[in-house]
Write a protein that holds these residues in place. Structure first.
Motif, PDB file in Angstrom:
ATOM      1  N   PHE A  86       9.148   3.803 -49.181  1.00 47.47           N
ATOM      2  CA  PHE A  86       9.208   3.123 -50.460  1.00 47.47           C
ATOM      3  C   PHE A  86       9.829   4.006 -51.539  1.00 47.47           C
ATOM      4  N   GLN A  87      10.101   3.390 -52.698  1.00 50.87           N
ATOM      5  CA  GLN A  87      10.730   4.102 -53.814  1.00 50.87           C
ATOM      6  C   GLN A  87       9.831   5.207 -54.352  1.00 50.87           C
ATOM      7  N   ASP A  88       8.545   4.916 -54.500  1.00 45.26           N
ATOM      8  CA  ASP A  88       7.622   5.857 -55.128  1.00 45.26           C
ATOM      9  C   ASP A  88       6.694   6.464 -54.083  1.00 45.26           C
ATOM     10  N   PRO A  89       6.997   7.664 -53.604  1.00 45.67           N
ATOM     11  CA  PRO A  89       6.170   8.252 -52.545  1.00 45.67           C
ATOM     12  C   PRO A  89       4.771   8.612 -53.021  1.00 45.67           C
ATOM     13  N   TYR A  90       4.603   8.856 -54.330  1.00 46.23           N
ATOM     14  CA  TYR A  90       3.293   9.268 -54.828  1.00 46.23           C
ATOM     15  C   TYR A  90       2.285   8.135 -54.691  1.00 46.23           C
ATOM     16  N   VAL A 151       7.796  14.002 -47.312  1.00 47.93           N
ATOM     17  CA  VAL A 151       6.560  13.709 -46.590  1.00 47.93           C
ATOM     18  C   VAL A 151       6.541  12.247 -46.144  1.00 47.93           C
ATOM     19  N   ALA A 152       6.940  11.349 -47.044  1.00 52.60           N
ATOM     20  CA  ALA A 152       6.974   9.921 -46.714  1.00 52.60           C
ATOM     21  C   ALA A 152       7.922   9.650 -45.546  1.00 52.60           C
ATOM     22  N   ILE A 153       9.043  10.354 -45.530  1.00 53.39           N
ATOM     23  CA  ILE A 153       9.999  10.198 -44.427  1.00 53.39           C
ATOM     24  C   ILE A 153       9.407  10.749 -43.135  1.00 53.39           C
ATOM     25  N   ALA A 154       8.756  11.920 -43.222  1.00 58.78           N
ATOM     26  CA  ALA A 154       8.129  12.511 -42.027  1.00 58.78           C
ATOM     27  C   ALA A 154       7.065  11.584 -41.456  1.00 58.78           C
ATOM     28  N   ASP A 167      13.607   1.498 -49.037  1.00 56.07           N
ATOM     29  CA  ASP A 167      13.652   0.596 -50.184  1.00 56.07           C
ATOM     30  C   ASP A 167      13.770   1.413 -51.467  1.00 56.07           C
ATOM     31  N   GLU A 168      14.996   1.551 -51.968  1.00 53.90           N
ATOM     32  CA  GLU A 168      15.272   2.355 -53.168  1.00 53.90           C
ATOM     33  C   GLU A 168      14.655   3.750 -53.016  1.00 53.90           C
ATOM     34  N   ALA A 169      14.808   4.329 -51.834  1.00 53.41           N
ATOM     35  CA  ALA A 169      14.067   5.546 -51.477  1.00 53.41           C
ATOM     36  C   ALA A 169      14.475   6.784 -52.264  1.00 53.41           C
ATOM     37  N   VAL A 170      15.624   6.761 -52.938  1.00 55.42           N
ATOM     38  CA  VAL A 170      16.020   7.915 -53.741  1.00 55.42           C
ATOM     39  C   VAL A 170      16.195   7.551 -55.207  1.00 55.42           C
ATOM     40  N   ALA A 171      15.848   6.328 -55.577  1.00 51.14           N
ATOM     41  CA  ALA A 171      16.107   5.853 -56.941  1.00 51.14           C
ATOM     42  C   ALA A 171      15.334   6.629 -58.001  1.00 51.14           C
ATOM     43  N   ALA A 172      14.148   7.135 -57.655  1.00 52.37           N
ATOM     44  CA  ALA A 172      13.317   7.820 -58.637  1.00 52.37           C
ATOM     45  C   ALA A 172      13.602   9.320 -58.712  1.00 52.37           C
ATOM     46  N   PHE A 198      19.160   0.179 -45.673  1.00 48.31           N
ATOM     47  CA  PHE A 198      19.046   0.891 -46.945  1.00 48.31           C
ATOM     48  C   PHE A 198      19.142  -0.115 -48.087  1.00 48.31           C
ATOM     49  N   ILE A 199      18.039  -0.291 -48.814  1.00 53.61           N
ATOM     50  CA  ILE A 199      17.965  -1.230 -49.930  1.00 53.61           C
ATOM     51  C   ILE A 199      18.252  -0.469 -51.216  1.00 53.61           C
ATOM     52  N   SER A 200      19.263  -0.885 -51.972  1.00 53.12           N
ATOM     53  CA  SER A 200      19.620  -0.116 -53.165  1.00 53.12           C
ATOM     54  C   SER A 200      20.434  -0.944 -54.150  1.00 53.12           C
TER      55      SER A 200
END
Length: 258
Positions: A86-90, A151-154, A167-172, A198-200
Motif C-alpha cells: 500500500f501507499q502508506d506503510p506505517y 519492510v512492507a515489500i519484504a 498501490d501508489e507504493a512510492v507516492a508518499a 503498478f497503480i499510480s
C-alpha cells in the motif's frame, strides 16, 4: 497471471469501474494510470478480493475469483498468488510489532519452518530489500518512510507470490527515496520473475517501472499500450493532459538503462 474481463464495479448509484479488461503476463510489469477517482485503486482492490466486481470476471494465476467469503485455506492459497504493497506503510504495519516479527509472522503462516530456519529466512528477506539485521529488533516508528516501505515489500514477497500489486507504493516518498525503491523493485522482479501491477498517477514513476500500461478516466480505460509509446506519443487528450501535468520542468520520458 491476471485476466480481467469486462469488469464493472458500482457503489450504490456511482459507477467506479466500467467495463475494464486487461491481461498481465508472467514476469510483466503492468501499470494502471489515472488521477484520483479514476477507478484504479478499486481495480487493485478487486484483484486482491477486497472488493467484489458487480459484473465481469477476474482470474489470478488461471483461477477465476468467485464471490463470497473464502475459507482460511483459500485465503492462504490466494496470498501465495497475489500480494499488495500500500501507499502508506506505517498504517499497514503494527506500530508495536518488531520488524523481524512482521516478517516471521507472515512466513510462519505459509511455511513449516523451525525457529532457526524462520530467523534465517527473516534476515535473508530483510537483506534482500536493503535492510540489516539490526532493523529486525526495531519498531516502525524507529524507521524512515523509505525503510518502512522496504519492510512492507519484504513482508509481501515473504510468501513468494506470483503477482505483486503496488498501490501508489512510492507516492508518499521523496524523489531520492522513490528512485531507491523503484530500483529495488526492478531488481526483485529480475531475480524472482514476479509480475507487477503498478497503480499510480505519476507518469514519471510509471515510465521507470512498467512495460505496458492502461490509462483510466472516470472508471473506463481510455488508452493502452507499451508504456514508452504511451508517453512518447499519447493519442488521447486525457493522457496528454496527464503527461503535461508532470511537475518536473523540462522532464522528458526516458527509461533507466539496463
Amino acid at each position: 497471471m491476471i485476466e480481467v474481463n469486462d469488469v464493472r464495479k458500482v457503489f450504490g448509484t456511482a459507477v467506479a469501474v466500467d467495463g475494464v479488461s486487461f491481461e498481465v503476463s508472467e514476469g510483466e510489469s503492468f501499470a494502471v494510470v489515472g488521477e484520483s477517482g479514476s477507478g484504479k485503486t478499486t481495480v487493485a482492490r478487486m484483484l486482491l478480493g477486497l472488493e467484489t466486481p458487480t459484473s465481469g470476471t477476474i482470474a489470478v494465476c488461471g483461477r477465476v475469483r468467485t464471490a463470497g467469503r473464502p475459507s482460511g485455506a483459500e485465503r492462504r492459497r490466494r496470498a501465495r498468488e497475489i500480494q499488495i504493497v500500500f501507499q502508506d506503510p506505517y498504517s499497514s504495519l503494527d506500530r508495536l510489532q518488531k520488524i523481524g516479527d512482521v516478517i516471521s509472522t507472515s512466513l510462519s503462516l505459509h511455511f513449516p519452518l523451525t525457529g532457526a530456519e524462520l530467523r534465517s529466512r527473516t534476515l535473508e528477506l530483510l537483506e534482500s530489500v536493503g535492510l540489516a539485521e539490526r532493523h529486525a529488533s526495531m519498531v516502525p516508528a524507529q524507521l524512515s518512510g523509505g525503510q518502512r516501505q522496504r519492510v512492507a515489500i519484504a513482508r509481501a514477497i515473504a510468501v513468494e507470490p506470483r503477482v505483486l500489486v503496488l498501490d501508489e507504493a512510492v507516492a508518499a516518498l521523496d524523489v531520492s527515496i522513490q528512485a531507491q525503491i523503484l530500483n529495488l523493485l526492478a531488481d526483485l522482479r529480475e531475480r524472482t520473475g514476479m509480475s507487477y501491477v503498478f497503480i499510480s498517477h505519476d507518469l514519471a514513476v510509471v515510465n521507470q517501472i512498467s512495460d505496458t500500461a492502461i490509462v483510466m478516466h472516470q472508471g473506463r480505460v481510455v488508452e493502452r499500450g507499451r508504456t514508452a509509446d504511451l508517453l512518447r506519443e499519447p493519442e488521447e487528450d486525457y493522457t496528454k493532459a496527464l503527461l503535461a501535468a508532470v511537475p518536473r520542468p523540462g522532464w522528458k520520458p526516458s527509461r533507466r538503462s539496463s
